[in-house]
Structure formats: structure tokens, C-alpha cells
Design a protein around this motif. Structure first.
Motif, PDB file in Angstrom:
ATOM      1  N   SER A  49       1.065  -0.986   0.308  1.00 11.72           N
ATOM      2  CA  SER A  49      -0.042   0.017   0.142  1.00 11.72           C
ATOM      3  C   SER A  49       0.208   1.299  -0.021  1.00 11.72           C
ATOM      4  CB  SER A  49      -0.827  -0.378   1.301  1.00 11.72           C
ATOM      5  OG  SER A  49      -0.209  -0.097   2.503  1.00 11.72           O
ATOM      6  N   ALA A  52       1.893   1.587  -3.096  1.00 13.73           N
ATOM      7  CA  ALA A  52       1.609   1.612  -4.302  1.00 13.73           C
ATOM      8  C   ALA A  52       0.471   3.905  -4.287  1.00 13.73           C
ATOM      9  CB  ALA A  52       0.070   0.981  -3.571  1.00 13.73           C
ATOM     10  N   LEU A  57      -1.374   6.480  -9.743  1.00 12.98           N
ATOM     11  CA  LEU A  57      -2.922   6.015 -10.103  1.00 12.98           C
ATOM     12  C   LEU A  57      -4.071   7.213 -10.076  1.00 12.98           C
ATOM     13  CD1 LEU A  57      -2.155   3.353  -7.346  1.00 12.98           C
ATOM     14  CD2 LEU A  57      -2.674   3.091 -10.069  1.00 12.98           C
ATOM     15  N   LYS A  58      -5.216   7.240 -10.024  1.00 17.81           N
ATOM     16  CA  LYS A  58      -6.460   8.172 -10.124  1.00 17.81           C
ATOM     17  C   LYS A  58      -5.943   8.453  -8.824  1.00 17.81           C
ATOM     18  CE  LYS A  58      -9.568   6.216 -13.079  1.00 17.81           C
ATOM     19  NZ  LYS A  58     -10.658   6.148 -13.431  1.00 17.81           N
ATOM     20  N   THR A  59      -6.976   9.684  -7.781  1.00 19.52           N
ATOM     21  CA  THR A  59      -6.128  10.355  -6.597  1.00 19.52           C
ATOM     22  C   THR A  59      -6.843   9.751  -5.546  1.00 19.52           C
ATOM     23  OG1 THR A  59      -7.692  12.359  -7.568  1.00 19.52           O
ATOM     24  CG2 THR A  59      -5.728  12.798  -8.034  1.00 19.52           C
ATOM     25  N   GLU A  60      -8.053   8.761  -6.168  1.00 17.12           N
ATOM     26  CA  GLU A  60      -8.905   8.026  -5.090  1.00 17.12           C
ATOM     27  C   GLU A  60      -7.877   6.668  -4.524  1.00 17.12           C
ATOM     28  OE1 GLU A  60     -10.501   9.446  -8.520  1.00 17.12           O
ATOM     29  OE2 GLU A  60     -11.810  10.324  -7.778  1.00 17.12           O
ATOM     30  N   ALA A  61      -7.080   6.242  -5.393  1.00 16.90           N
ATOM     31  CA  ALA A  61      -6.865   5.357  -5.896  1.00 16.90           C
ATOM     32  C   ALA A  61      -6.073   5.640  -4.629  1.00 16.90           C
ATOM     33  CB  ALA A  61      -5.913   4.223  -6.904  1.00 16.90           C
ATOM     34  N   ILE A  64      -6.775   5.791  -1.256  1.00 19.23           N
ATOM     35  CA  ILE A  64      -7.647   4.193  -0.178  1.00 19.23           C
ATOM     36  C   ILE A  64      -6.372   4.084  -0.017  1.00 19.23           C
ATOM     37  CG2 ILE A  64      -9.027   2.157  -1.602  1.00 19.23           C
ATOM     38  CD1 ILE A  64     -10.866   3.824  -2.345  1.00 19.23           C
ATOM     39  N   ALA A  65      -4.895   3.743  -1.836  1.00 20.88           N
ATOM     40  CA  ALA A  65      -3.492   3.245  -0.770  1.00 20.88           C
ATOM     41  C   ALA A  65      -3.340   3.834   0.714  1.00 20.88           C
ATOM     42  CB  ALA A  65      -3.068   3.709  -2.021  1.00 20.88           C
ATOM     43  N   THR A 366      -7.648  14.117  -2.280  1.00 26.13           N
ATOM     44  CA  THR A 366      -8.159  12.383  -2.792  1.00 26.13           C
ATOM     45  C   THR A 366      -9.359  12.758  -2.993  1.00 26.13           C
ATOM     46  OG1 THR A 366      -8.565  10.907  -1.434  1.00 26.13           O
ATOM     47  CG2 THR A 366      -6.240  11.412  -2.150  1.00 26.13           C
TER      48      THR A 366
END
Length: 506
Positions: A49, A52, A57-61, A64-65, A366
Motif C-alpha cells: 500500500s 501504491a 494512479l487516480k487520486t481516489e486510488a 485508498i492506498a 483525493t
């Protein structure tokens, strides 16, 4: 993390410090996990994580990481504040570069703690430590026994009443349960009570105390949710009294009609004998607690005090009580120890609030907070369905985290959703405090249940009666249906929490 850092001669269990639950700790108090496989999985999840976070990645991803990394770091026994700050700053660095990190470190720590709203916190913590040092624990339990001992299950009901007082003045769930387990469980077993009733009464005894002012958890929630502290404290009075009354009724009914639960129910001659003089004498020993609660509540409700002024008056009154109670020796040493403990606790809590602020900024940046609100909207959940879902979420989180960790993890994410569902932030404060406290006693891994099990293994506590972990969970299970009823009452009658703050000047 305990909201009051000290319980005399007790090493804090790890669940109360915002770290990994005690069930992961080996028998000799070594930091050894049950298996290297479990440890390796946590480390692997943390590494994956964390890596990651820096991937394209997308900001949301990325957000989440960062959250996954934070949860894994908590499991790996890092303090909650550090576990929140490190992944959150890494995520913002990944998205916006070093400039945003420099700005946050330069502004957030001061902005978050240099707040008039939070100035009540040191006062309440100091008050709790002064009263704790004065030795009110046994007096509160004695008063509860004197006034309620004549009822079926009276010792258990008295334990519930004493827990409300201890929880209010100490701010520490573990400290309250530790004190009551040492005093109450032997007394109830000696009277012939069922071990499940004796243990269960101790487990739930601190629940109302975390709602009734002066509640440090309520103050912390007010800081996280940015609502007025005085009104938030008043929002806990109705729910706290409801919890205390409902659990007391349940104990009396169980003792009266349950076979073998309380021998005095079948043999009235064995009921604890008390006189009115003994009852009023017991109040003489505990008068500071109701007086201070009254001063705080009436002062804020009437507008005579702000929340901070009420806290300052309560802290001063508590110091006077401590000096009087300890006048034969050790008074100023106790004041010094309580003051040092308060400084250490306030520093740790302020660090945690800085972590919450940084985490909130990361989730806003994010898009996770708004994304979660949109997800709930797409699910077409109404107010009741959403709150029932959150009940399940908190019971699950209670298997791994303490109350404060659950609160700081969930409330910043939920603020947009609560606004969209027209859920009062003041009401939700009472709901989340009760749910977080309930979650840490609930099977299958309730942290507080583990702590109680470790206490009742002591022969001086169990008096030779074997009490297994299964017995502790069965005891908790006895009280869960009533806890669910209380929650449903609060959900369908929110005025229980909002009535006083809507009419008070606080």
C-alpha cells in the motif's frame, strides 16, 4: 489511546493506547505476534500500500492506498497519530509535490491545537486526574452498593451506577473497568451471583460515563467534527442517562427472573442490608462527583460558563478536593503527579488531532470524502438504513481498534454524508461515542473483553471460580441486545440527545 493516561500501578493495555489489540501480544508481554505468517501479511500489506501511494494512479486510488497503509501501521503497533500523518503526507506529496507538504507542516499543527474550543480539554483531563488521585474509586462503588444493594442484582446495578461516575471523572474506559473488576467481581461472586452477570456488569459499567459530562471523548469529537463543545457535552446527557437506566433495568430483571443468577432474588433474607444513614454517609464520600457534574452541566446550559470556563472551575474544585482528601500526607505530590500526567496526555491528544487534520486534508484532496458521500447517495440509503450500516461497521472496527482510533478514522470521512442525510452532528457525536465504546466489548475480538479476561484470571478476583474467555464473551452477549435497543431508541427518538443543546445557551 486512553483519554486519561494514568491508572495507578497499571500498565496500559495496548488496545487503550491506539495500537494493536492485546490479543496479538504474547504471554510474557513480548511484542510477538501469534504467528510469523500474520506478521508477514501485515508487513506485506503495509509495503504494497505504501508503494501504491507513489504509483501513477487516480487520486481516489492513492487515497485508498494511504488509508490501507494507515490501518496496517496501526496493526503494526505504531501510535495512531504517526500512522495517520505518515501515509497522508506521502499521498499529498505524491499528488502535489513538496510545496503542499511544507505548507501543511508549517500551518496545520498550530492551527489545529491553538483553538479556544480545545482549551477545555486540558481542564477536563486535569480534573479527572485530580479526582482519580483523591481515591474516589472505592467510595463510588460503595455508594452504588448502598443505594441499589436492596434490589435483585443490586450489586451489579450498583456497579453500573459506579461505572457512570468513574467513567465521567476518569475519561478512561480501561481505568474504570480495571477498578470495578478488582472491586466488584469478587464482591458479586462472594454474594453468589452468576459469573456471567458479575463480568457483564463490569464490562458495560463504563458506557454511560463516556456520554455524561465531563466526557473527554465528547470534547474530542467536538474538535474533530468542529461543533460547539458545550452543546456537544449537553448532547450526551440524555443518552448517558438512558444507557444507565436501561442497563440497570435489565440487570434487575435478569436477577429477578433468571434462575441462579442472583440467589438473593429467591432468598430475600440474603439481600444486602442498608440503612438510610449508611446511604447518606456514602454520599458524603462522593459528593465532589455529582457536584462537579452539576456545575459543568448547569453552567453551560444556563450560559453562566463557557465550556472552557466550566472546565477551569471543575479542575480547580477537583484540586481542592484532592488537597482535602490527601491532607494527611502526599497531597502536593499527588497534585504534581496529576499535573505531569495531564501534560503528557494533552500532548498526545493534540498530536492525534493534528493527525486527524492532516488525514482530513488528504481525503478531501483525493476526493474520498465526497466520493463516499456520493456512494451512499447512489445506494439510496435513508437515515435509518445508513445508521444501521454504521452500527455494523463500528462493531467490526472494535475488533481491532480502541474508541478514539475508530472515531478519528471514520468521522472525517462521514461529515459530508451526515450533512447529506440531514443527521445532526451533535446527535451523531452521542451515537459514535456509544458505538465505539460498545464495539470494544463485543465478540468475537472485543479489546476490552480481552482485558477483562486477563483481570478475572487473578485468583484474588475470581475467588477460585474459573472464568474463561468464552464466559467473558457470553457475559458481553447478555448485554448486547439491550445495547441494540438503546441504539434503536436513539435513532428513532433523536430528541433524547438534541433536546438540551437545542435549548441551552452552551
Amino acid at each position: 489511546m486512553s483519554t486519561v493516561s494514568e491508572v495507578d500501578n497499571v500498565k496500559k493495555p495496548s488496545g487503550e493506547s491506539g495500537r494493536a489489540p492485546e490479543s496479538f501480544v504474547g504471554p510474557n508481554k513480548k511484542l510477538a505476534y501469534r504467528s510469523w505468517i500474520t506478521f508477514s501479511l501485515f508487513v506485506a500489506a503495509t509495503v504494497i500500500s505504501s508503494v501504491a501511494i507513489f504509483l501513477p494512479l487516480k487520486t481516489e486510488a492513492i487515497g485508498i492506498a494511504a488509508i490501507v497503509s494507515m490501518v496496517m501501521l496501526i496493526f503494526l503497533r505504531l501510535p495512531v497519530a504517526v500512522a495517520m500523518i505518515v501515509p497522508s503526507m506521502a499521498a499529498m506529496y505524491s499528488m502535489r509535490g513538496p510545496k503542499v507538504v511544507e505548507t501543511i507542516f508549517a500551518t496545520v499543527p498550530y492551527d489545529e491545537v491553538a483553538s479556544w474550543t480545545l482549551s477545555v480539554l486540558p481542564m477536563f483531563i486535569l480534573m479527572g486526574l485530580f479526582l482519580w488521585k483523591s481515591g474516589l474509586t472505592e467510595s463510588l462503588y460503595g455508594a452504588g452498593r448502598q443505594w441499589l444493594g436492596w434490589l435483585p442484582g443490586g450489586l451489579a446495578a450498583g456497579t453500573n451506577l459506579a461505572g457512570a461516575g468513574l467513567g465521567a471523572v476518569s475519561g478512561s474506559t480501561t481505568g474504570t473497568v480495571y477498578a470495578l473488576a478488582r472491586i466488584g467481581v469478587p464482591e458479586m461472586l462472594k454474594a453468589g451471583y452468576s459469573k456471567h452477570l458479575a463480568v457483564g456488569a463490569v464490562l458495560v459499567a463504563s458506557l454511560p460515563g463516556q456520554l455524561i459530562p465531563p466526557s473527554i471523548l465528547m470534547v474530542l469529537y467536538a474538535g474533530i467534527a468542529e461543533v460547539p463543545v458545550g452543546k456537544q457535552l449537553m448532547a450526551g446527557i440524555g443518552p448517558g442517562l438512558l444507557v444507565m437506566v436501561m442497563f440497570t433495568i435489565m440487570i434487575v430483571v435478569f436477577a429477578k427472573f433468571g434462575k441462579g443468577i442472583d440467589p438473593s432474588a429467591a432468598d430475600p433474607s440474603s439481600i444486602v442490608k442498608t440503612s438510610w444513614r449508611g446511604r447518606f454517609d456514602s454520599l458524603v464520600k462522593i459528593w465532589p462527583v455529582p457536584l462537579i457534574v452539576f456545575i459543568i452541566t448547569y453552567g453551560m446550559f444556563s450560559g453562566l460558563f463557557t465550556a472552557t470556563e466550566a472546565g477551569a472551575v471543575a479542575a480547580l474544585a477537583s484540586m481542592v478536593v484532592l488537597l482535602i482528601w490527601k491532607r494527611k500526607g502526599g497531597a502536593w505530590a499527588a497534585v504534581s503527579e496529576a499535573s505531569l500526567g495531564a501534560v503528557a496526555t494533552v500532548g498526545a491528544i493534540f498530536m492525534l488531532l493534528v493527525g486527524v487534520a492532516i488525514l482530513s486534508r488528504m481525503m478531501t484532496l483525493t476526493g474520498i470524502s465526497n466520493g463516499f458521500a456520493d456512494l451512499v447517495a447512489d445506494m439510496n440509503l435513508g437515515r435509518v438504513q445508513f445508521l444501521l450500516m454504521m452500527m455494523v461497521v463500528y462493531l467490526f472496527l472494535g475488533a481491532f481498534m480502541d474508541s478514539l482510533a475508530m472515531m478519528v478514522l471514520t468521522v472525517p470521512i462521514l461529515i459530508p454524508t451526515l450533512a447529506a442525510l440531514d443527521i445532526s452532528m451533535l446527535w451523531y457525536g452521542a451515537f459514535v461515542v456509544f458505538m465505539c465504546e460498545l464495539a470494544v466489548i463485543s465478540p468475537p475480538v472485543g479489546i476490552l473483553s480481552m482485558i477483562v479476561h486477563s483481570l478475572v484470571k487473578d485468583p484474588k478476583v475470581n475467588l477460585g471460580t474459573p472464568i474463561s474467555l468464552k464466559d467473558v464473551f457470553v457475559a458481553a452477549g447478555w448485554f448486547l441486545p439491550m445495547a441494540v435497543i438503546v441504539i434503536l431508541i436513539l435513532i428513532f427518538f433523536p430528541e433524547i440527545a438534541t433536546f438540551l443543546p437545542d435549548r441551552g445557551a452552551g
